[in-house]
Write a protein that holds these residues in place. Structure first.
Motif, short mmCIF file in Angstrom:
data_model
loop_
_atom_site.label_atom_id
_atom_site.label_comp_id
_atom_site.label_asym_id
_atom_site.label_seq_id
_atom_site.Cartn_x
_atom_site.Cartn_y
_atom_site.Cartn_z
N ASP A 178 46.26 -17.40 8.04
CA ASP A 178 44.85 -16.98 7.98
C ASP A 178 44.10 -17.70 6.86
O ASP A 178 42.96 -18.14 7.06
N LEU A 200 40.92 -20.69 7.03
CA LEU A 200 39.62 -20.61 6.35
C LEU A 200 39.14 -22.01 5.97
O LEU A 200 37.95 -22.31 6.04
N ALA A 221 42.86 -23.27 0.09
CA ALA A 221 42.14 -22.07 0.54
C ALA A 221 42.44 -20.90 -0.39
O ALA A 221 43.57 -20.74 -0.85
N ASP A 266 41.59 -16.58 -0.78
CA ASP A 266 41.08 -15.36 -0.16
C ASP A 266 39.59 -15.22 -0.49
O ASP A 266 39.19 -15.30 -1.66
N GLU A 267 38.77 -15.02 0.53
CA GLU A 267 37.32 -15.00 0.35
C GLU A 267 36.86 -13.93 -0.66
O GLU A 267 35.87 -14.14 -1.36
#
Length: 137
Positions: A2, A6, A52, A54-55
């Motif tokens: 995941d 992103l 990437a 985690d947002e």
């Protein structure tokens, strides 16, 4: 996966470079919060193909630490050059890489429109071109 998606929305492309590269993760309280992949491309050259975070954790310096770790890892493995390619619309990514010492070495025009089925937009800008950057280690 995941997190990787992103930074690169093409699962087949991500799966391809995962098979050929080396993955590294950042953890916080036993949870994976960041990832990057180094992919050997030519003799003495490695490419940072995905970074990437985690947002929910953007803006906390995790991405910068990942990029710095990638540079250190490449240097320790005796690569002479580390490269990265990012989209023309990734304003934050372009700034991050330059703050970490990368310099622009070229532009691959229409890379994202040629290699991705769906249009990609960031910051209200269509991602069309790949900005190629590198550091001599």
């Amino acid at each position: 996966m995941d997190l990787l998606l992103l930074a690169d929305p093409s699962r087949p492309i991500v799966e391809d470079y995962l098979r050929r590269g080396f993955s590294f993760v950042a953890e916080k309280e036993s949870a994976v919060v960041g990832v990057y992949v180094l992919l050997p491309t030519r003799p003495e050259t490695v490419e940072l193909v995905n970074v990437a975070v985690d947002e929910s954790l953007h803006g906390q310096g995790i991405g910068k630490k990942l990029v710095q770790h990638a540079i250190s890892t490449a240097r320790a493995a005796r690569y002479r050059t580390i490269e990265v390619g990012t989209g023309n619309s990734g304003i934050g990514q372009l700034a991050l890489y330059q703050k970490c010492g990368f310099r622009i070495i070229g532009v691959d025009l229409d890379f994202f429109t040629r290699h991705y089925d769906e249009e990609i937009f960031e910051n209200g800008i269509q991602c069309r071109d790949m900005i190629r950057m590198s550091i001599d280690l």
